[in-house]
Design a protein around this motif. Structure first.
Motif, PDB file in Angstrom:
ATOM      1  N   CYS A 103       0.877  -1.346   0.164  1.00  0.00           N
ATOM      2  CA  CYS A 103       0.267   0.214  -0.025  1.00  0.00           C
ATOM      3  C   CYS A 103       1.017   1.525  -0.022  1.00  0.00           C
ATOM      4  CB  CYS A 103      -1.435   0.018   1.226  1.00  0.00           C
ATOM      5  SG  CYS A 103      -2.259  -1.205   1.398  1.00  0.00           S
ATOM      6  N   LEU A 104       2.263   1.571   0.371  1.00  0.00           N
ATOM      7  CA  LEU A 104       2.944   3.003   0.719  1.00  0.00           C
ATOM      8  C   LEU A 104       3.645   2.148  -0.800  1.00  0.00           C
ATOM      9  CD1 LEU A 104       3.996   4.544   2.398  1.00  0.00           C
ATOM     10  CD2 LEU A 104       6.031   3.297   2.808  1.00  0.00           C
ATOM     11  N   LYS A 105       3.703   1.299  -1.386  1.00  0.00           N
ATOM     12  CA  LYS A 105       4.755   1.795  -2.553  1.00  0.00           C
ATOM     13  C   LYS A 105       3.285   2.365  -3.574  1.00  0.00           C
ATOM     14  CE  LYS A 105       5.274  -0.772  -6.798  1.00  0.00           C
ATOM     15  NZ  LYS A 105       4.033  -0.765  -8.006  1.00  0.00           N
ATOM     16  N   GLU A 106       2.092   2.017  -3.592  1.00  0.00           N
ATOM     17  CA  GLU A 106       1.136   1.892  -4.224  1.00  0.00           C
ATOM     18  C   GLU A 106       0.324   3.562  -4.309  1.00  0.00           C
ATOM     19  OE1 GLU A 106      -0.117   0.751  -7.196  1.00  0.00           O
ATOM     20  OE2 GLU A 106       1.451  -0.774  -7.180  1.00  0.00           O
ATOM     21  N   GLY A 107       0.737   3.888  -3.107  1.00  0.00           N
ATOM     22  CA  GLY A 107      -0.086   5.354  -2.800  1.00  0.00           C
ATOM     23  C   GLY A 107      -1.733   4.693  -2.190  1.00  0.00           C
ATOM     24  N   GLU A 108      -1.688   3.949  -1.709  1.00  0.00           N
ATOM     25  CA  GLU A 108      -3.064   3.741  -1.639  1.00  0.00           C
ATOM     26  C   GLU A 108      -3.419   3.388   0.276  1.00  0.00           C
ATOM     27  OE1 GLU A 108      -5.551   2.524  -3.512  1.00  0.00           O
ATOM     28  OE2 GLU A 108      -4.512   3.319  -4.899  1.00  0.00           O
ATOM     29  N   HIS A 109      -2.800   4.038   0.831  1.00  0.00           N
ATOM     30  CA  HIS A 109      -3.000   4.094   2.608  1.00  0.00           C
ATOM     31  C   HIS A 109      -3.979   5.471   2.575  1.00  0.00           C
ATOM     32  CE1 HIS A 109       0.092   7.643   2.344  1.00  0.00           C
ATOM     33  NE2 HIS A 109       0.815   6.836   2.129  1.00  0.00           N
ATOM     34  N   LEU A 110      -4.186   5.279   3.790  1.00  0.00           N
ATOM     35  CA  LEU A 110      -5.219   6.709   3.760  1.00  0.00           C
ATOM     36  C   LEU A 110      -4.733   7.732   4.241  1.00  0.00           C
ATOM     37  CD1 LEU A 110      -7.655   7.793   5.376  1.00  0.00           C
ATOM     38  CD2 LEU A 110      -6.723   7.192   7.599  1.00  0.00           C
ATOM     39  N   VAL A 163      13.701  10.331  -2.607  1.00  0.00           N
ATOM     40  CA  VAL A 163      15.003  11.029  -3.463  1.00  0.00           C
ATOM     41  C   VAL A 163      14.192  11.486  -5.000  1.00  0.00           C
ATOM     42  CG1 VAL A 163      16.769  10.295  -4.804  1.00  0.00           C
ATOM     43  CG2 VAL A 163      17.264   9.668  -2.727  1.00  0.00           C
ATOM     44  N   LEU A 164      13.325  10.472  -5.650  1.00  0.00           N
ATOM     45  CA  LEU A 164      12.602  11.225  -6.834  1.00  0.00           C
ATOM     46  C   LEU A 164      11.114  12.099  -5.959  1.00  0.00           C
ATOM     47  CD1 LEU A 164      14.022   7.711  -8.788  1.00  0.00           C
ATOM     48  CD2 LEU A 164      15.382  10.162  -8.091  1.00  0.00           C
ATOM     49  N   PRO A 165      10.451  12.412  -5.323  1.00  0.00           N
ATOM     50  CA  PRO A 165       9.004  12.853  -5.268  1.00  0.00           C
ATOM     51  C   PRO A 165       8.476  13.258  -7.169  1.00  0.00           C
ATOM     52  CG  PRO A 165      10.797  14.504  -4.147  1.00  0.00           C
ATOM     53  CD  PRO A 165      11.728  13.362  -4.722  1.00  0.00           C
ATOM     54  N   GLY A 166       7.607  12.320  -7.261  1.00  0.00           N
ATOM     55  CA  GLY A 166       7.209  12.767  -8.561  1.00  0.00           C
ATOM     56  C   GLY A 166       8.027  12.451 -10.169  1.00  0.00           C
ATOM     57  N   GLY A 167       9.164  11.342  -9.188  1.00  0.00           N
ATOM     58  CA  GLY A 167       9.850  10.852 -11.097  1.00  0.00           C
ATOM     59  C   GLY A 167       8.674   9.537 -10.849  1.00  0.00           C
ATOM     60  N   PRO A 168       8.831   8.925 -12.157  1.00  0.00           N
ATOM     61  CA  PRO A 168       8.713   7.953 -13.093  1.00  0.00           C
ATOM     62  C   PRO A 168       8.500   6.750 -11.476  1.00  0.00           C
ATOM     63  CG  PRO A 168      11.061   8.356 -13.936  1.00  0.00           C
ATOM     64  CD  PRO A 168      10.767   9.460 -12.571  1.00  0.00           C
ATOM     65  N   GLY A 169       6.883   7.190 -11.285  1.00  0.00           N
ATOM     66  CA  GLY A 169       7.438   5.431 -10.346  1.00  0.00           C
ATOM     67  C   GLY A 169       6.964   5.792  -8.921  1.00  0.00           C
ATOM     68  N   ALA A 170       7.937   7.291  -8.533  1.00  0.00           N
ATOM     69  CA  ALA A 170       7.995   7.588  -7.101  1.00  0.00           C
ATOM     70  C   ALA A 170       6.619   8.552  -6.371  1.00  0.00           C
ATOM     71  CB  ALA A 170       8.995   8.232  -6.838  1.00  0.00           C
ATOM     72  N   PRO A 171       5.581   8.517  -6.359  1.00  0.00           N
ATOM     73  CA  PRO A 171       4.762   9.383  -6.261  1.00  0.00           C
ATOM     74  C   PRO A 171       5.396  10.627  -5.400  1.00  0.00           C
ATOM     75  CG  PRO A 171       4.491   7.920  -4.508  1.00  0.00           C
ATOM     76  CD  PRO A 171       5.624   7.589  -4.846  1.00  0.00           C
ATOM     77  N   PRO A 203      -2.168  13.108  -4.474  1.00  0.00           N
ATOM     78  CA  PRO A 203      -3.444  12.825  -6.245  1.00  0.00           C
ATOM     79  C   PRO A 203      -2.885  12.352  -6.783  1.00  0.00           C
ATOM     80  CG  PRO A 203      -3.109  15.455  -5.824  1.00  0.00           C
ATOM     81  CD  PRO A 203      -2.200  14.899  -4.902  1.00  0.00           C
ATOM     82  N   GLU A 204      -1.278  12.476  -6.800  1.00  0.00           N
ATOM     83  CA  GLU A 204      -0.786  11.504  -8.187  1.00  0.00           C
ATOM     84  C   GLU A 204      -0.942  10.328  -7.809  1.00  0.00           C
ATOM     85  OE1 GLU A 204       0.253  14.409  -6.873  1.00  0.00           O
ATOM     86  OE2 GLU A 204       0.021  15.328  -8.236  1.00  0.00           O
ATOM     87  N   THR A 205      -1.032   9.690  -6.766  1.00  0.00           N
ATOM     88  CA  THR A 205      -1.212   8.230  -6.568  1.00  0.00           C
ATOM     89  C   THR A 205      -2.454   8.127  -6.185  1.00  0.00           C
ATOM     90  OG1 THR A 205      -1.533   8.603  -3.412  1.00  0.00           O
ATOM     91  CG2 THR A 205       1.414   8.784  -4.802  1.00  0.00           C
ATOM     92  N   SER A 206      -3.404   8.216  -6.013  1.00  0.00           N
ATOM     93  CA  SER A 206      -4.397   7.703  -6.064  1.00  0.00           C
ATOM     94  C   SER A 206      -5.049   7.309  -7.293  1.00  0.00           C
ATOM     95  CB  SER A 206      -5.537   8.821  -5.707  1.00  0.00           C
ATOM     96  OG  SER A 206      -7.126   8.159  -5.580  1.00  0.00           O
ATOM     97  N   HIS A 207      -5.272   5.697  -7.556  1.00  0.00           N
ATOM     98  CA  HIS A 207      -6.039   5.708  -7.915  1.00  0.00           C
ATOM     99  C   HIS A 207      -7.352   5.537  -8.637  1.00  0.00           C
ATOM    100  CE1 HIS A 207      -1.993   4.060  -9.234  1.00  0.00           C
ATOM    101  NE2 HIS A 207      -1.418   3.117  -8.334  1.00  0.00           N
TER     102      HIS A 207
END
Length: 175
Positions: free
Chosen positions: A62-69, A147-155, A161-165
């Motif tokens: 969930c942390l990796k996917e950005g699906e936590h609360l 290190v890579l906020p907003g980069g490819p694969g990093a929210p 909002p970028e992580t919410s599918h």
């Protein structure tokens, strides 16, 4: 990147397999208890161990996917530069917390490795080992996010909002 996706897909499969095994074990134990006045002595402990691993691996996923609360109403309204700074700080806070989880669970794993459960014959340290694995996975994820906020694969920020599918699909399905 394919290897990384395969790794996380493998974790998803492990979680699914553990869920299946835990459900079967609990179901069989309930049937044996209520239907035949017996049961699997180790069934409760094994299902609890499976549940701990499901939760800890699931938290990492969930942390990796950005699906936590996350409550991001204020964060969404901030200027992009400030969001980047706050996002990095949030990832650093997550990194510190996950490193604390990793170190604490590692110490408990070592302290309990020789404590053998009388029901299963397994070391009780297996419960804490789930925290070691999860803490390591979350630490790597948080370090990459910092290190890579907003980069490819990093929210951009945890739960941003970028992580919410789900938000994207909800917007598309509205009439």
């Amino acid at each position: 990147m394919t290897t990384l996706k395969a790794f996380w897909r493998g974790i998803e499969w492990i979680i699914a397999l553990l869920m299946l095994l835990t459900m079967v074990l609990v179901f069989v134990n309930v049937v044996l208890r209520y239907g035949f006045a017996s049961g699997l002595r180790s069934g409760i402990e094994l299902s609890r161990l499976g549940f701990v691993w499901i939760v800890m691996l699931g938290a990492s996923l969930c942390l990796k996917e950005g699906e936590h609360l996350a409550v991001s109403e204020l964060f969404d309204r901030l200027p992009r530069g400030l969001r980047s700074i706050i996002g990095r700080l949030a990832w650093l806070a997550i990194l510190v917390a996950s490193l604390m989880l990793l170190v604490g669970c590692w110490r408990q794993t070592l302290a309990n490795w020789h404590n053998i459960s009388p029901l299963t014959g397994l070391p009780t340290a297996l419960f804490y080992l789930a925290g070691v694995v999860s803490g390591a996975l979350m630490s790597v994820t948080a370090a990459l996010g910092a290190v890579l906020p907003g980069g490819p694969g990093a929210p951009e920020a945890p739960g941003g909002p970028e992580t919410s599918h789900h938000a994207d699909t909800a917007e598309e399905t509205r009439p």
